[in-house]
Design a protein around this motif. Structure first.
Motif, short mmCIF file in Angstrom:
data_model
loop_
_atom_site.label_atom_id
_atom_site.label_comp_id
_atom_site.label_asym_id
_atom_site.label_seq_id
_atom_site.Cartn_x
_atom_site.Cartn_y
_atom_site.Cartn_z
N ARG A 19 0.86 -1.17 0.00
CA ARG A 19 0.00 0.00 0.00
C ARG A 19 0.90 1.22 0.00
O ARG A 19 1.79 1.36 0.83
N VAL A 20 0.67 2.11 -0.95
CA VAL A 20 1.38 3.39 -1.01
C VAL A 20 0.40 4.42 -0.48
O VAL A 20 -0.74 4.50 -0.94
N TYR A 21 0.84 5.21 0.50
CA TYR A 21 -0.08 6.15 1.13
C TYR A 21 0.62 7.43 1.55
O TYR A 21 1.86 7.51 1.57
N MET A 22 -0.20 8.42 1.85
CA MET A 22 0.28 9.69 2.39
C MET A 22 -0.41 9.87 3.73
O MET A 22 -1.44 9.25 3.98
N HIS A 23 0.17 10.72 4.58
CA HIS A 23 -0.50 10.98 5.85
C HIS A 23 -0.44 12.46 6.19
O HIS A 23 0.46 13.18 5.75
N ALA A 24 -1.43 12.89 6.95
CA ALA A 24 -1.53 14.27 7.40
C ALA A 24 -0.86 14.40 8.76
O ALA A 24 -0.60 13.41 9.44
N SER A 25 -0.61 15.63 9.17
CA SER A 25 0.07 15.86 10.45
C SER A 25 -0.76 15.37 11.64
O SER A 25 -0.20 15.08 12.69
N ASP A 26 -2.09 15.23 11.46
CA ASP A 26 -2.93 14.74 12.56
C ASP A 26 -3.01 13.21 12.61
O ASP A 26 -3.75 12.65 13.40
N GLY A 27 -2.23 12.54 11.73
CA GLY A 27 -2.19 11.08 11.76
C GLY A 27 -3.09 10.38 10.75
O GLY A 27 -2.97 9.18 10.53
N ARG A 28 -4.04 11.13 10.15
CA ARG A 28 -4.90 10.49 9.15
C ARG A 28 -4.07 10.07 7.94
O ARG A 28 -3.06 10.69 7.62
N GLN A 29 -4.52 9.00 7.29
CA GLN A 29 -3.82 8.47 6.13
C GLN A 29 -4.78 8.36 4.96
O GLN A 29 -5.99 8.22 5.15
N VAL A 30 -4.20 8.40 3.77
CA VAL A 30 -4.99 8.16 2.56
C VAL A 30 -4.17 7.28 1.63
O VAL A 30 -2.98 7.52 1.42
N THR A 31 -4.80 6.23 1.14
CA THR A 31 -4.14 5.31 0.22
C THR A 31 -4.04 5.97 -1.15
O THR A 31 -5.02 6.50 -1.67
N VAL A 32 -2.86 5.93 -1.73
CA VAL A 32 -2.62 6.48 -3.07
C VAL A 32 -2.78 5.38 -4.11
O VAL A 32 -3.37 5.59 -5.16
N ARG A 33 -2.25 4.20 -3.80
CA ARG A 33 -2.37 3.06 -4.72
C ARG A 33 -1.96 1.79 -4.02
O ARG A 33 -1.34 1.82 -2.95
N TYR A 34 -2.31 0.67 -4.62
CA TYR A 34 -1.85 -0.64 -4.18
C TYR A 34 -0.89 -1.15 -5.23
O TYR A 34 -1.09 -0.93 -6.43
N VAL A 35 0.14 -1.83 -4.82
CA VAL A 35 1.11 -2.42 -5.74
C VAL A 35 0.98 -3.92 -5.60
O VAL A 35 1.18 -4.47 -4.52
N ARG A 36 0.61 -4.56 -6.70
CA ARG A 36 0.37 -6.00 -6.71
C ARG A 36 1.51 -6.74 -7.41
O ARG A 36 2.34 -6.12 -8.07
N THR A 37 1.49 -8.04 -7.30
CA THR A 37 2.49 -8.88 -7.96
C THR A 37 2.55 -8.53 -9.44
O THR A 37 1.53 -8.41 -10.11
N GLY A 38 3.77 -8.34 -9.93
CA GLY A 38 3.99 -8.03 -11.34
C GLY A 38 4.04 -6.54 -11.64
O GLY A 38 4.38 -6.15 -12.75
N GLU A 39 3.73 -5.70 -10.67
CA GLU A 39 3.72 -4.26 -10.91
C GLU A 39 5.02 -3.62 -10.45
O GLU A 39 5.72 -4.14 -9.59
N LEU A 40 5.31 -2.46 -11.05
CA LEU A 40 6.51 -1.70 -10.71
C LEU A 40 6.22 -0.72 -9.60
O LEU A 40 5.11 -0.20 -9.47
N LEU A 41 7.23 -0.43 -8.82
CA LEU A 41 7.16 0.55 -7.75
C LEU A 41 8.36 1.47 -7.88
O LEU A 41 9.49 1.00 -7.99
N GLY A 42 8.12 2.78 -7.91
CA GLY A 42 9.21 3.74 -7.87
C GLY A 42 9.55 4.40 -9.18
O GLY A 42 10.47 5.22 -9.21
N VAL A 43 8.84 4.11 -10.26
CA VAL A 43 9.19 4.74 -11.54
C VAL A 43 9.00 6.26 -11.50
O VAL A 43 9.90 6.99 -11.91
N PRO A 44 7.86 6.78 -11.01
CA PRO A 44 7.74 8.25 -10.97
C PRO A 44 8.85 8.91 -10.15
O PRO A 44 9.39 9.95 -10.53
N ALA A 45 9.24 8.31 -9.03
CA ALA A 45 10.33 8.86 -8.22
C ALA A 45 11.66 8.77 -8.96
O ALA A 45 12.52 9.64 -8.82
N LEU A 46 11.84 7.73 -9.75
CA LEU A 46 13.04 7.56 -10.55
C LEU A 46 13.18 8.70 -11.54
O LEU A 46 14.25 9.24 -11.75
#
Length: 161
Positions: A19-46
């Protein structure tokens, strides 16, 4: 769990669910995406530099890590690789837009149901029954809600079973 902003990483998931997520300063979180088998992680950051997101293993995971410097060098001389990385970035953008719409327009009930299905379908089939192994707090974090609301939604879903 790691922060993408900590280091450039490029990986392909060979097993599991992240699970790729972001969080707010008050501790709340929001899921940005799920990464499943066969998928790439980190290309936008690359391509664009570190992103302000966190990555959490939802299930036991395995990934193949690429040598980031070598991939960057190869993309500079191979237009087809550079194009494939650009396509992956566009797919991640579309995934993020879809997730944003789901978080903005879906009810907590819909978000809980979706997350439970994501968890249950990511497990190897051991029976015909789908099972999601998650506690209420982690589920609440994943859907951007609080535990009490998620507990009420789960109770409602049990009654309607």
């Amino acid at each position: 769990m790691y922060t993408e902003a900590d280091a450039e990483r490029l990986a392909v998931m060979t097993d599991g669910l992240l699970r790729v997520y972001m969080h707010a300063s008050d501790g709340r979180q929001v899921t940005v995406r799920y990464v499943r088998t066969g998928e790439l992680l980190g290309v936008p950051a690359l391509v664009g530099g570190p992103a302000p997101v966190f990555v959490q293993a939802v299930t036991p995971c395995e990934a193949f890590l690429f040598d980031v410097a070598q991939v960057k060098r190869a993309a500079l001389v191979d237009a087809s690789l550079a194009w494939a990385l650009a396509e992956e970035c566009v797919h991640r953008l579309y995934d993020a837009l879809e997730e944003l719409a789901g978080n903005a327009f879906a009810s907590v009930r819909q978000r809980v149901a979706r997350h439970l299905l994501d968890l249950a379908t990511s497990r190897p089939e051991t029976s015909r029954t789908l099972t999601a192994l998650v506690n209420q707090q982690d589920l609440a974090n994943s859907v951007g809600s609080v535990r009490e609301v998620v507990a009420r939604v789960l109770a409602e879903l049990r009654v309607e079973k």
